[in-house]
Every structure is written in C-alpha cells, then in structure tokens.
Design an enzyme around this catalytic site. Structure first.
Site, PDB file in Angstrom:
ATOM      1  N   GLU A  99      -5.728 -11.085  -1.121  1.00 14.63           N
ATOM      2  CA  GLU A  99      -6.521 -10.908   0.111  1.00 14.63           C
ATOM      3  C   GLU A  99      -8.016 -10.920  -0.202  1.00 14.63           C
ATOM      4  O   GLU A  99      -8.790 -10.140   0.368  1.00 14.63           O
ATOM      5  CB  GLU A  99      -6.139  -9.578   0.796  1.00 14.63           C
ATOM      6  CG  GLU A  99      -4.655  -9.457   1.095  1.00 14.63           C
ATOM      7  CD  GLU A  99      -4.267  -8.188   1.847  1.00 14.63           C
ATOM      8  OE1 GLU A  99      -5.151  -7.513   2.396  1.00 14.63           O
ATOM      9  OE2 GLU A  99      -3.065  -7.872   1.876  1.00 14.63           O
ATOM     10  N   HIS A 142     -10.236  -6.767  -1.814  1.00  8.35           N
ATOM     11  CA  HIS A 142     -11.272  -6.649  -0.779  1.00  8.35           C
ATOM     12  C   HIS A 142     -12.457  -5.996  -1.480  1.00  8.35           C
ATOM     13  O   HIS A 142     -12.494  -4.780  -1.665  1.00  8.35           O
ATOM     14  CB  HIS A 142     -10.777  -5.784   0.391  1.00  8.35           C
ATOM     15  CG  HIS A 142      -9.644  -6.413   1.145  1.00  8.35           C
ATOM     16  ND1 HIS A 142      -9.815  -7.553   1.897  1.00  8.35           N
ATOM     17  CD2 HIS A 142      -8.335  -6.091   1.234  1.00  8.35           C
ATOM     18  CE1 HIS A 142      -8.655  -7.893   2.439  1.00  8.35           C
ATOM     19  NE2 HIS A 142      -7.742  -7.023   2.053  1.00  8.35           N
ATOM     20  N   GLU A 184       0.803  -1.234   0.000  1.00  8.57           N
ATOM     21  CA  GLU A 184       0.000   0.000   0.000  1.00  8.57           C
ATOM     22  C   GLU A 184       0.833   1.280   0.000  1.00  8.57           C
ATOM     23  O   GLU A 184       0.652   2.164   0.838  1.00  8.57           O
ATOM     24  CB  GLU A 184      -0.986  -0.045   1.183  1.00  8.57           C
ATOM     25  CG  GLU A 184      -1.915  -1.240   1.109  1.00  8.57           C
ATOM     26  CD  GLU A 184      -2.746  -1.479   2.375  1.00  8.57           C
ATOM     27  OE1 GLU A 184      -2.690  -0.652   3.296  1.00  8.57           O
ATOM     28  OE2 GLU A 184      -3.443  -2.517   2.439  1.00  8.57           O
ATOM     29  N   ASP A 190     -11.815 -11.083  -0.434  1.00 11.60           N
ATOM     30  CA  ASP A 190     -13.065 -11.292   0.307  1.00 11.60           C
ATOM     31  C   ASP A 190     -14.129 -10.448  -0.377  1.00 11.60           C
ATOM     32  O   ASP A 190     -13.814  -9.483  -1.073  1.00 11.60           O
ATOM     33  CB  ASP A 190     -12.959 -10.985   1.816  1.00 11.60           C
ATOM     34  CG  ASP A 190     -12.305  -9.664   2.158  1.00 11.60           C
ATOM     35  OD1 ASP A 190     -12.425  -8.709   1.362  1.00 11.60           O
ATOM     36  OD2 ASP A 190     -11.675  -9.565   3.223  1.00 11.60           O
ATOM     37  N   ASN A 220       2.281  -5.224  -3.228  1.00 15.78           N
ATOM     38  CA  ASN A 220       0.904  -5.555  -2.861  1.00 15.78           C
ATOM     39  C   ASN A 220       0.079  -4.288  -2.600  1.00 15.78           C
ATOM     40  O   ASN A 220       0.553  -3.367  -1.924  1.00 15.78           O
ATOM     41  CB  ASN A 220       0.940  -6.418  -1.587  1.00 15.78           C
ATOM     42  CG  ASN A 220      -0.360  -7.143  -1.305  1.00 15.78           C
ATOM     43  OD1 ASN A 220      -0.886  -7.836  -2.172  1.00 15.78           O
ATOM     44  ND2 ASN A 220      -0.880  -6.992  -0.095  1.00 15.78           N
TER      45      ASN A 220
END
Ligand code: 9MR
Length: 352
Positions: free
Chosen positions: A263, A235, A158, A265, A199
């Site tokens: 990651e 996400h 990030e 979801d 990432n």
C-alpha cells in the site's frame, strides 16, 4: 535546457491545475512507455471502482502503467457481504473482468480486518460456534467466488498494535487470538493455489511490531498453517530514514516468504499545514524516498520472494491521505491530472 526521460528528449513542462503547479512530465512525451515494463517485479495500484467506471483517464492509466491491481475497498467485508445472507459481487466482479481483459494480476484485499465491517457483524449476537461459522462462511464464500481469478489474498489485515500486542477486535473478542490461524486454513481450503498474506503497516518504524509479526510467522510455519507472504503497507512519510526502511526490508526478506509492499504512498504534509502546496523541492524529496524504497526492496528481497510493489491508488487526488489527515497532501507518483511526477521516474530508477 533539455530534459531526458527514458530515451526521449522533451522540454520540461509546468502545468497549472487547481491552483497548484505540477512538475510533471508531459504525458504525450512518454506515451509509449509503461511503468511496469521497466520494473523487475510486478508493479501494482489499488483502485476504486467508481473511478474505474467513470473516469476514462484513470482506468487508462491503471491499464497502461500497472500489471497488478488491488481493490482499495471493493473486496472488504462490508462491500462484499453487506447483510448476513447477501453477497454483493458486482463491483469486485467488474474489476475481475477488467483484470482479465487487460492481463493484470488481481490481489485480494482483505478477508479479515477489524474495520470496514457491516453493522450485522458488529452487532452479531451468536455464541462462539456461530461466530466461527460466520467467519468461515465469509472467507470461504469469498475465496471460492474468486478462485482462479484472484491470485493472492491479504487474509488478515492489521492484527497487531504498533507495540506488538494483539489489537482488540470483534474477532479476537468472540473467537480468541488464534482465530487468525483458522482464517489462513479456511482460505487455503477454499483455494489451495491462492498465495496467502499477512498484511500490516508500521514495519518501517516499529521494531516491536516486526518482532510480533516474525513470531506469528514462525509459529505458523511450525504448525503448518498455510502462510505464503508478508504484506508491508508502507504508508510512509517523506522524512523516513534509510536505516528504518532497510530494517523493514531485511526483516521481511528474513521471513523467507513472498514480500509485497502492498500500500505504498509517501506523504509530505507531516506538519499538517492547511493550504499546503506541492513544489519542486518536495517533489524531489519525495522522488528520492520512492527511489530509495524501491532500491532497498530490490536489493534486500531475493528475487523469488519479490511479489511486487503496489501504490495505494493512482493520482494525488485519489489518495486516502488528505481526508485521513484533514489537510492537503500529494503522496502518489501521479498528480491530480494523472501526469507523472518526479516520483514516477524515481521508481523506475530504483528498480534498475
Ligand atoms: O484507502 C482506504 C479508504 O478508502 C477506506 O475508507 C479505508 C476504510 O477504513 O481503508 C483505506 O485503506 C486502508 C487499507 O484497507 C488497509 N490499510 C490502511 C489503508 C488506509 O487506511
């Protein structure tokens, strides 16, 4: 009515748990199947160490369903390096042992981030040389410790804002924006075999962020900075469009690097409703998005670039999303009792 699942006919089951209804397939009916064995690329989960140690059901599902593991928090700076001269390996080493015993790939997360720093770092008062030493020592001590045990690293997490500008952090403030290149060099020096990722999140909704990441990767390639992969967190909301998901996949494939959906979801409570309850309609909508994401990844990303897909934890009760949003949510392919939700089967279908 018969419900077919992976060659086995079973009756549909509704289980009542914690006041909610789970539209999940009974665990026993598919006891002989494993998610990762159906997938054309590694299938991972992020895991918490306390749950791994204390919840037998959780560790059983992790070992049965997934062939790649990421530590949700145990390899972050504050976890591994709580004081300047103290490294705390116990939790992460527990995971190393679990991965080795069970033949799982271990992905490292994350060597450098603006968050999850111990106070001694945020309060660090050294000059730029001292900051550089601290950065290098952390990265190289950690990578060396896990050399040969951790296959790959999120080196920097990030670095960008959603508008593509560089996010303010103690690192950028004290070392300047190009510190990011040195993170990759330091990690590569410590373990030349490790696959190194940049990432981030938001590839599916921010073209400005994609552009910034693309520029960074191109500049790294031109300068021979060792970068091997792009991690797209994903996400997501269940309302995310096909076009946006496809745009992210096409972008990542175009980098020529390994691509990790790192990651994943898919949250449902987009209106942040208190008392929000999972139901059959939502389960189907969520399953549709899981399937689409997996399909889009598999179609757009060339085989040699497919590092795999990792969900951010295992069951709905383990997810970071409810505490982040302050409302209930059900973002993962397993419910709170580790029963398989429709999303589970959808992931398998998406990988066909
Ligand atoms: O899921 C993680 C949560 O348990 C931690 O409290 C949090 C710390 O800031 O980090 C969460 O994981 C994040 C990941 O490391 C980086 N991408 C976003 C994830 C969700 O916040």
């Amino acid at each position: 009515m018969m419900f077919f699942f992976i060659g086995t006919a079973v009756a549909p089951m509704m289980t009542a748990s914690a006041g909610t209804i789970s539209f999940a397939t009974p665990q026993s009916s598919v006891a002989d199947t494993n998610l990762y064995q159906f997938m054309p690329f590694p299938m991972g989960a992020a895991v918490g160490i306390a749950r791994m140690k204390n919840n037998a059901k959780y560790s059983e599902v992790v070992s049965k369903e997934f062939n790649s593991i990421t530590a949700e928090n145990a390899m972050k700076f504050r976890s591994l390096h709580p004081a300047e001269n103290t490294f705390n390996w116990a939790d992460a080493d527990y995971l190393v042992e679990f991965a080795q015993k069970n033949g799982k790939r271990l992905h490292g997360h994350t060597l450098n981030w603006y968050q999850y720093l111990p106070a001694w770092v945020t309060n660090f008062s050294g000059d730029s040389i001292a900051w550089e030493n601290m950065l290098k020592t952390h990265i190289q001590t950690v990578v060396a410790h896990f050399k040969g045990k951790v296959a790959s690293w999120d080196v920097v997490n990030e670095y960008f804002n959603d508008d593509g500008t560089i996010r303010p952090s103690v690192w950028v403030k004290n070392l300047g924006p190009d510190y990011i290149a040195r993170c990759f060099q330091y990690a590569h020096e410590a373990d030349p075999d490790a696959i190194l990722f940049y990432n981030d999140y938001g590839h599916e909704y921010s073209s400005a962020k994609r552009t910034a990441i693309g520029k960074l990767i191109n500049a790294f390639k031109a300068r021979n900075i060792p970068i091997h992969g792009i991690g797209m967190q994903f996400h997501m909301t269940y309302t995310q469009s096909d076009a946006n998901i496809n745009a992210a996949m096409a972008f990542a494939a175009g980098t020529g690097l390994k691509v990790h959906l790192s990651e994943l979801d898919i949250r449902l409570n987009t209106n942040k409703v208190q008392g929000f309850v999972f139901n059959e309609t939502l389960a189907a909508q969520q399953a549709d998005r899981y399937k689409f994401v997996v399909q889009a990844y598999n179609a757009a990303v060339p085989k040699a670039q497919q590092f795999g897909i990792t969900t951010w934890n295992v069951g709905d009760a383990d997810s970071w999303v409810p505490s982040w949003q302050g409302v209930p949510d059900y973002p993962l392919p397993f419910d709170a009792n580790y029963l398989r939700k429709p999303a589970y089967k959808a992931i398998i279908e998406g990988g066909k």
